[in-house]
Design an enzyme around this catalytic site. Sequence first.
Site, mmCIF file in Angstrom:
data_model
loop_
_atom_site.group_PDB
_atom_site.id
_atom_site.type_symbol
_atom_site.label_atom_id
_atom_site.label_comp_id
_atom_site.label_asym_id
_atom_site.label_seq_id
_atom_site.Cartn_x
_atom_site.Cartn_y
_atom_site.Cartn_z
ATOM 1 N N ASP A 73 -44.217 -24.894 -1.454
ATOM 2 C CA ASP A 73 -44.127 -25.247 -0.041
ATOM 3 C C ASP A 73 -45.491 -25.138 0.645
ATOM 4 O O ASP A 73 -46.257 -24.207 0.390
ATOM 5 C CB ASP A 73 -43.125 -24.312 0.636
ATOM 6 C CG ASP A 73 -42.814 -24.717 2.062
ATOM 7 O OD1 ASP A 73 -42.366 -25.849 2.253
ATOM 8 O OD2 ASP A 73 -43.030 -23.893 2.967
ATOM 9 N N GLU B 20 -46.255 -29.518 -2.463
ATOM 10 C CA GLU B 20 -45.825 -30.261 -1.278
ATOM 11 C C GLU B 20 -47.076 -30.687 -0.511
ATOM 12 O O GLU B 20 -47.475 -30.067 0.459
ATOM 13 C CB GLU B 20 -44.918 -29.422 -0.368
ATOM 14 C CG GLU B 20 -44.337 -30.258 0.774
ATOM 15 C CD GLU B 20 -44.034 -29.466 2.041
ATOM 16 O OE1 GLU B 20 -43.454 -30.049 2.961
ATOM 17 O OE2 GLU B 20 -44.394 -28.270 2.117
ATOM 18 N N ASP C 214 -36.924 -32.797 4.869
ATOM 19 C CA ASP C 214 -37.969 -32.876 5.896
ATOM 20 C C ASP C 214 -38.122 -34.263 6.506
ATOM 21 O O ASP C 214 -39.052 -34.495 7.285
ATOM 22 C CB ASP C 214 -39.312 -32.439 5.310
ATOM 23 C CG ASP C 214 -39.427 -30.934 5.162
ATOM 24 O OD1 ASP C 214 -38.834 -30.209 5.983
ATOM 25 O OD2 ASP C 214 -40.106 -30.479 4.226
#
Length: 576
Positions: free
Chosen positions: A326, A355, A422
């Site tokens: 992340d 990410e 997201d």
Amino acid sequence: MNEYAMLHIPDSRYCFPIGEKELVIRFRMAKEDEETKVFLIYACKYNFQEKQESAVMHVGYSDRIYNYYEIKLQLEDVRLAYIFRIEQNGKVYYFSEDGITDTYNFKEGFYNFFQMPYINKNDLLPTVDWMKDAIFYQIFVDRFFMEDIKKDCSYINMKWNDKPFAKGFAGGDLKGIIRKLDYIKELGITALYLTPIFLSVSNHKYDIINYMQVDPQFGTEEDLKELVRLAHRKGIRVVLDAVFNHCSMETEQFQDVLAKGRESEYYDWFLIDGDYPDTEKINYECFASCNYMPKLNTANKQVQEFLIRIAVYWIKEYEIDGWRLDVSDEISHEFWRTFRKAVKETKPEAVIIGENWHDAYPYLMGDQYDSIMNYAFTKACLDYFARENFDAEQMAWKLNANLMRNLEQVNRMMLNLLDSHDTHRFFTEVGKNKDKLLAALALEIIFIGAACIYYGTEICLEGGYDPDSRRCFDWEERSWDAGLMEKVKELTGLRKRPEIAQGDIRVTAQGKMLLVERGIPGKKLRLLINMTEEAQTEHMEDGGFVKLLCGNRARFEAPAAVTVEQRGFAVIGMED
């Protein structure tokens, strides 16, 4: 000839090994010079002055501005020297470290030839082989399925089919995923990517309190172990979410700093401007502007050891198959290099997926991640299928430009996705057009790299931006489109074909249709997508056996033609 467009960089995405004695070399030129012939002139760097070999380079990729010539060399001596010979309109030019010249002095080539000085085995970026044909299924755990009715359910504050809100809890858990493993397997899934599962106060768990404890809302450590064990039995890998950029302000370390300030042994674990962190003024760095998620100081050796110990622990003790990282682009390269060594020493086939929403080449050179969540692919699909900003040719240019960002091994491990927790739901973005959704899924599944299906895409789950993109899975089968589900299964069934697992990729526009070709010697798989308002017909002139393997709004016409209606696609199998 446009010399300003010419580019080659040794030991980079323009020159890289894919084996101990196999090298890929690329050379960029302007598309306006497409009639140009390019040759690679090469030899062992110690013999280059006396004798060279020559090989034709071919255009492998084209974007809006450039053609990218490419060649794969099988070498006996891996100490390579090379230059490029360019022929245009009867004239010959050379391209070396001196740029473009009319002549080249081979006797003094040691001053200005390009070189791959030596292919060292430990500099190779190995491909995580199972990623080449993987189909991931991303699950937002709280919203997938609730199986454990005996757990403490007092935290649940929304009904299963309610529209989600920021602090809503629906009750999904690990036992729910276990219960639905047969469904996941039948869908053709080979890997799970779970959003964070560790102790947290939120439904998304991206603000982790304890990295060593599964959140009781989701289950226990034994539930995770059972999920991994049963998933592996069904041939499904399990990848977890590593939130190492930041943590929850409720962690014992940050709480200690709140109480003791600079006197805390954990003060330097965070980035604080002052003696004490001030949660109202936010005098410490945090994720975005969220004061409840303080940023970890990953330059601190103790923090590095703490996080790497976590990463290795869940691989060793629970046999997970990798990590999705992340906010990975806000963490130092040094940390990820250390992280990679520890993970790969523990489990070489564990995948590391960053990410990074943008060009991540500095992280993808073999010493940090294996790949990233390919949001550049997502954006291209939105522009082509949803926004209709691209025609077929422009889409081909964009996909090729994205491919040229990285090494071939990275492209084979990319996590290609249409949407995620997201983003807006892709089905909603294409105006709930099922034909467009299927065509986009076909592209994702045929494209080079791993495919990632966000849970519920197969049942046309809708949703806007977060938190609406995190709706609960509708398990009422009567509301499903059975025909669409079967098309999805047909597509996922193609992933094991060798043309996808081992094949190269070629992306072009054929008339008004997008054409994506995957191939190995003797076999090709060709995807045709028609996003126009009229039917388009493609005549297969390659010879050999031709078969329509899968399609929507498409039909095969003897002897070797395929007609694709508006918003349709066809996947063609071809054998010599």
